[in-house]
Design an enzyme around this catalytic site. Structure first.
Site, PDB file in Angstrom:
ATOM      1  N   LYS A   1     -49.124 -20.879  44.139  1.00 61.54           N
ATOM      2  CA  LYS A   1     -48.588 -19.540  43.855  1.00 61.54           C
ATOM      3  C   LYS A   1     -48.482 -19.323  42.342  1.00 61.54           C
ATOM      4  CE  LYS A   1     -43.971 -18.771  43.911  1.00 61.54           C
ATOM      5  NZ  LYS A   1     -43.537 -18.137  42.653  1.00 61.54           N
ATOM      6  N   ASN A   2     -47.902 -20.305  41.655  1.00 55.55           N
ATOM      7  CA  ASN A   2     -47.626 -20.101  40.231  1.00 55.55           C
ATOM      8  C   ASN A   2     -48.887 -20.128  39.367  1.00 55.55           C
ATOM      9  OD1 ASN A   2     -44.989 -19.816  40.860  1.00 55.55           O
ATOM     10  ND2 ASN A   2     -44.293 -21.746  39.955  1.00 55.55           N
TER      11      ASN A   2
ATOM     12  N   ARG B   1     -40.155 -11.539  39.354  1.00 58.12           N
ATOM     13  CA  ARG B   1     -40.111 -11.753  37.905  1.00 58.12           C
ATOM     14  C   ARG B   1     -41.494 -12.021  37.320  1.00 58.12           C
ATOM     15  NH1 ARG B   1     -35.597 -12.498  35.352  1.00 58.12           N
ATOM     16  NH2 ARG B   1     -36.807 -13.427  33.673  1.00 58.12           N
TER      17      ARG B   1
ATOM     18  N   CYS C   1     -31.517 -12.812  37.969  1.00 57.67           N
ATOM     19  CA  CYS C   1     -32.189 -13.839  38.768  1.00 57.67           C
ATOM     20  C   CYS C   1     -31.162 -14.831  39.285  1.00 57.67           C
ATOM     21  CB  CYS C   1     -33.202 -14.541  37.879  1.00 57.67           C
ATOM     22  SG  CYS C   1     -33.996 -15.897  38.702  1.00 57.67           S
TER      23      CYS C   1
ATOM     24  N   ARG D   1     -32.645 -15.884  32.493  1.00 53.81           N
ATOM     25  CA  ARG D   1     -34.092 -16.026  32.278  1.00 53.81           C
ATOM     26  C   ARG D   1     -34.580 -14.972  31.290  1.00 53.81           C
ATOM     27  NH1 ARG D   1     -37.010 -17.199  37.983  1.00 53.81           N
ATOM     28  NH2 ARG D   1     -38.667 -17.955  36.648  1.00 53.81           N
ATOM     29  N   PRO D   2     -34.344 -15.238  30.006  1.00 51.83           N
ATOM     30  CA  PRO D   2     -34.775 -14.260  28.997  1.00 51.83           C
ATOM     31  C   PRO D   2     -36.301 -14.272  28.849  1.00 51.83           C
ATOM     32  CG  PRO D   2     -33.950 -16.251  27.938  1.00 51.83           C
ATOM     33  CD  PRO D   2     -33.777 -16.451  29.429  1.00 51.83           C
ATOM     34  N   ILE D   3     -36.836 -13.272  28.142  1.00 52.84           N
ATOM     35  CA  ILE D   3     -38.283 -13.276  27.846  1.00 52.84           C
ATOM     36  C   ILE D   3     -38.517 -13.188  26.332  1.00 52.84           C
ATOM     37  CG2 ILE D   3     -39.077 -12.371  30.077  1.00 52.84           C
ATOM     38  CD1 ILE D   3     -39.422  -9.638  28.563  1.00 52.84           C
ATOM     39  N   ASP D   4     -37.496 -13.613  25.575  1.00 51.64           N
ATOM     40  CA  ASP D   4     -37.612 -13.526  24.108  1.00 51.64           C
ATOM     41  C   ASP D   4     -38.820 -14.297  23.570  1.00 51.64           C
ATOM     42  OD1 ASP D   4     -36.006 -15.747  25.079  1.00 51.64           O
ATOM     43  OD2 ASP D   4     -35.721 -16.309  22.985  1.00 51.64           O
TER      44      ASP D   4
ATOM     45  N   ASP E   1     -38.545 -26.911  40.150  1.00 58.73           N
ATOM     46  CA  ASP E   1     -38.792 -26.264  41.444  1.00 58.73           C
ATOM     47  C   ASP E   1     -38.680 -27.236  42.619  1.00 58.73           C
ATOM     48  OD1 ASP E   1     -39.156 -23.872  40.188  1.00 58.73           O
ATOM     49  OD2 ASP E   1     -41.329 -23.810  40.400  1.00 58.73           O
TER      50      ASP E   1
ATOM     51  N   VAL F   1     -34.038 -27.555  32.769  1.00 56.88           N
ATOM     52  CA  VAL F   1     -34.865 -26.342  32.607  1.00 56.88           C
ATOM     53  C   VAL F   1     -34.034 -25.104  32.956  1.00 56.88           C
ATOM     54  CG1 VAL F   1     -36.980 -25.166  33.308  1.00 56.88           C
ATOM     55  CG2 VAL F   1     -36.948 -27.661  33.123  1.00 56.88           C
TER      56      VAL F   1
ATOM     57  N   ARG G   1     -41.708 -15.720  50.066  1.00 52.13           N
ATOM     58  CA  ARG G   1     -42.277 -15.433  48.749  1.00 52.13           C
ATOM     59  C   ARG G   1     -43.172 -16.576  48.277  1.00 52.13           C
ATOM     60  NH1 ARG G   1     -38.267 -15.363  44.622  1.00 52.13           N
ATOM     61  NH2 ARG G   1     -40.223 -15.567  43.522  1.00 52.13           N
TER      62      ARG G   1
HETATM   63  C1  UD1 Z   1     -42.089 -20.585  35.799  1.00 52.04           C
HETATM   64  C2  UD1 Z   1     -42.302 -20.718  37.285  1.00 52.04           C
HETATM   65  C3  UD1 Z   1     -41.011 -21.165  37.969  1.00 52.04           C
HETATM   66  C4  UD1 Z   1     -40.517 -22.455  37.318  1.00 52.04           C
HETATM   67  C5  UD1 Z   1     -40.412 -22.300  35.820  1.00 52.04           C
HETATM   68  C6  UD1 Z   1     -40.073 -23.594  35.112  1.00 52.04           C
HETATM   69  C7  UD1 Z   1     -43.970 -19.025  37.686  1.00 52.04           C
HETATM   70  C8  UD1 Z   1     -44.307 -17.730  38.301  1.00 52.04           C
HETATM   71  N1  UD1 Z   1     -42.700 -19.403  37.780  1.00 52.04           N
HETATM   72  O1  UD1 Z   1     -41.100 -19.584  35.583  1.00 52.04           O
HETATM   73  O2  UD1 Z   1     -41.304 -21.389  39.344  1.00 52.04           O
HETATM   74  O3  UD1 Z   1     -39.243 -22.758  37.838  1.00 52.04           O
HETATM   75  O4  UD1 Z   1     -41.658 -21.836  35.259  1.00 52.04           O
HETATM   76  O5  UD1 Z   1     -41.006 -24.566  35.413  1.00 52.04           O
HETATM   77  O6  UD1 Z   1     -44.808 -19.714  37.164  1.00 52.04           O
HETATM   78  N2  UD1 Z   1     -36.875 -19.275  28.443  1.00 52.04           N
HETATM   79  C9  UD1 Z   1     -36.375 -18.755  27.275  1.00 52.04           C
HETATM   80  N3  UD1 Z   1     -37.000 -17.672  26.727  1.00 52.04           N
HETATM   81  C10 UD1 Z   1     -38.114 -17.129  27.286  1.00 52.04           C
HETATM   82  C11 UD1 Z   1     -38.625 -17.663  28.473  1.00 52.04           C
HETATM   83  C12 UD1 Z   1     -37.986 -18.756  29.035  1.00 52.04           C
HETATM   84  O7  UD1 Z   1     -35.381 -19.252  26.743  1.00 52.04           O
HETATM   85  O8  UD1 Z   1     -38.654 -16.164  26.729  1.00 52.04           O
HETATM   86  C13 UD1 Z   1     -36.223 -20.437  29.069  1.00 52.04           C
HETATM   87  C14 UD1 Z   1     -35.744 -20.155  30.486  1.00 52.04           C
HETATM   88  O9  UD1 Z   1     -34.463 -19.577  30.488  1.00 52.04           O
HETATM   89  C15 UD1 Z   1     -35.765 -21.545  31.091  1.00 52.04           C
HETATM   90  C16 UD1 Z   1     -36.962 -22.197  30.421  1.00 52.04           C
HETATM   91  O10 UD1 Z   1     -37.199 -21.453  29.239  1.00 52.04           O
HETATM   92  O11 UD1 Z   1     -34.591 -22.232  30.711  1.00 52.04           O
HETATM   93  C17 UD1 Z   1     -38.213 -22.240  31.258  1.00 52.04           C
HETATM   94  O12 UD1 Z   1     -38.508 -20.912  31.701  1.00 52.04           O
HETATM   95  P1  UD1 Z   1     -39.997 -20.446  31.959  1.00 52.04           P
HETATM   96  O13 UD1 Z   1     -40.930 -21.595  31.809  1.00 52.04           O
HETATM   97  O14 UD1 Z   1     -40.276 -19.227  31.156  1.00 52.04           O
HETATM   98  O15 UD1 Z   1     -39.958 -20.017  33.482  1.00 52.04           O
HETATM   99  P2  UD1 Z   1     -40.909 -18.961  34.122  1.00 52.04           P
HETATM  100  O16 UD1 Z   1     -42.190 -18.939  33.411  1.00 52.04           O
HETATM  101  O17 UD1 Z   1     -40.187 -17.676  34.321  1.00 52.04           O
END
Ligand code: UD1
Length: 459
Positions: free
Chosen positions: A22-23, A93, A117, A122-125, A308, A330, A397
């Site tokens: 899926k991912n 997401r 979530c 889960r920020p996207i910064d 996961d 994580v 999902r």
């Molecule tokens: C992806 C996977 C999810 C998995 C996760 C970690 C998909 C669709 N989902 O989620 O199943 O649990 O990787 O292996 O592939 N973070 C920040 N800033 C950001 C983005 C992330 O601080 O801009 C932090 C998050 O809060 C978290 C860590 O980084 O603590 C990892 O998150 P991330 O790898 O981004 O998870 P996803 O890509 O959303």
């Protein structure tokens, strides 16, 4: 809403094939937005998340169809739309994966912020910082990310955050960097196999990428990506879930369509706690050794133990005599499953980013509620006797035809519509007789027909 009624605990035996990841499928499907010409993908699983992303891509001008031999054909037929609206993004997401491809190819993107979530903040910064480093102008207005760039320029982009890298953030920046002039160097990049699979898809579509699978990825940008074919990797999280399912039920399974090299940390951890895992042909054979041993396990970015699989492992360690500790570096708040596992008889308390698990001899049947995708899997694995698991839309999902895969292996599992009258009455524990004289309980508390069906063991 559907729920599972499970008579759990039966040993799972036989062979089962894993679906496509899926991912990996989601960012690859999103990357089609950046491709000119038809793309054919094999191994894309039949999942609610795939359908959700397909709806969003359709809205963004992609024609999508499943062929008779179960391949997914995708082609951009209208490249004018740039808006990923809230009503679609809020459902999943991973919809944020359209941001990089839209910005790279169409130079404009307006994508709703994904919102809250269940597994923590889960920020996207890091996504935004990475795209800005490539020269995009980024702002957040009224719940939407607005990104634009008449030209993207190659740059050094650091993707490391406080808990490691970001998987979908790396996917976004990697795809956008394919359109940046000159060379981009992504440092602190995610090493997950799903990122590598996206990179290999982009290379097949004409991108110049080096360093996949390491924390430094180099991309030489170009003007276009062309149509191609690609087979998505097998789902390592599904495979890990079945490995644990075999161990928890003391079964004996052969798991096919699996990449053992993507599961090194999982296999090593499971072997340490007493699970037998061997290669058999192209698959893995898993059975339980003599006894489970407790362990201290930490979820980390790849190649560490996957977050996961943290919930499923917690379910297994609940049956290991002694004390185990499962820590999630994580997603340090990803513990909503612990109280539900306790409802099934586990003895776990949370301390910060860790679950402290005291082994119990067995689980007991109960009615429980799934809080997220992988937590639902943990509850399903733990569920013994008569159990009910609600909110299984989370499972749909991320696990393809889960009950259809489990039933031939011996599981007694049935999907029913969530209505009060469908809950098996045996799940109501028997009431001990009241020895203090008091007023008779009101009539509605004397459910004769129910007590007649209760099991005869004490609470
Ligand atoms: C992806 C996977 C999810 C998995 C996760 C970690 C998909 C669709 N989902 O989620 O199943 O649990 O990787 O292996 O592939 N973070 C920040 N800033 C950001 C983005 C992330 O601080 O801009 C932090 C998050 O809060 C978290 C860590 O980084 O603590 C990892 O998150 P991330 O790898 O981004 O998870 P996803 O890509 O959303």
């Amino acid at each position: 809403m559907d729920m599972f009624v499970v008579r759990g605990g039966r040993p799972l035996r036989g062979a089962v094939a894993m679906s496509g990841s899926k991912n990996a499928s989601l960012p690859i499907m999103a990357a089609v937005l950046a491709v000119e010409g038809p793309v054919t993908l094999r191994n894309v699983p039949h999942l609610a998340d795939v359908t959700t992303l397909a709806s969003l891509l359709t809205r963004l001008g992609v024609d999508i169809r499943r062929t008779e031999n179960d391949e997914l054909r995708l082609e951009v037929v209208d490249a004018s739309a740039c808006v990923a609206p809230y009503d679609l993004v809020r459902r999943m997401r991973a919809s944020i994966c359209v941001l990089g491809p839209l910005l790279g190819r169409r130079r404009r993107a307006c994508v709703s912020l994904p919102g809250g979530c269940n597994i923590g903040h889960r920020p996207i910064d890091l996504h935004l910082r990475g795209l800005a480093a490539l020269g995009a102008e980024i702002s957040v207005e009224r719940g939407y990310v607005l990104a634009k760039a008449d030209r993207l320029r190659g740059a050094v982009v650091d993707l490391s955050g406080p808990t490691g890298s970001t998987v979908t953030g790396t996917c976004n920046v990697l795809t956008a960097a394919c359109f940046a002039e000159g060379r981009s160097v992504l440092t602190g990049a995610a090493c997950e196999p799903e990122v590598v699979d996206l990179g290999e898809f982009l290379i097949a579509a004409g991108a110049a990428i080096n360093g996949l699978g390491t924390s430094t990825i180099e991309v030489d940008g170009g003007p276009t990506l062309h149509g191609t074919r690609h087979a998505v990797i097998p789902d390592r999280i599904e495979a890990a879930t079945f490995l644990i399912a075999a161990a928890i039920t003391r079964g004996d399974l052969r798991i096919d369509n699996v990449r053992a090299d993507h599961l090194s940390a999982v296999i090593e951890t499971l072997r340490q706690i007493g699970v037998r895992i061997e290669r058999e042909g192209f698959g893995l054979r898993v059975s339980m050794g003599d006894a489970l041993r407790p362990a201290e396990v930490c979820a980390l970015p790849y190649p560490g133990f996957p977050t996961d699989v943290q919930a499923q492992l917690s379910a297994l360690l609940s049956l290991a005599p002694g004390t185990s500790v499962v820590t999630d570096h994580v997603f340090p708040d990803r513990f909503l499953h612990l109280p539900e596992l306790c409802r099934l008889g586990a003895d776990i308390r949370r301390e910060g980013a860790s679950g402290i698990i005291h082994g119990v001899p067995q689980f007991s049947g109960a009615s429980v509620m799934a809080s997220d995708l992988r937590a639902s899997a943990a509850l399903l694995l733990a569920a013994p006797g008569d159990s009910v698991i609600r909110r299984i839309y989370h499972l749909d999902r991320g696990y393809e035809r889960l009950e259809d895969k489990l039933r031939p292996l011996g599981a007694d599992i049935c999907r029913v519509t969530d209505a009060a009258e469908n809950v098996p009455l045996t799940l109501v524990p028997p009431l001990e007789p009241c020895d203090t004289a008091g007023p008779p309980p009101p009539k509605f508390l004397q459910p004769r027909s129910i007590t007649a069906e209760l099991p005869d063991h004490p609470i």
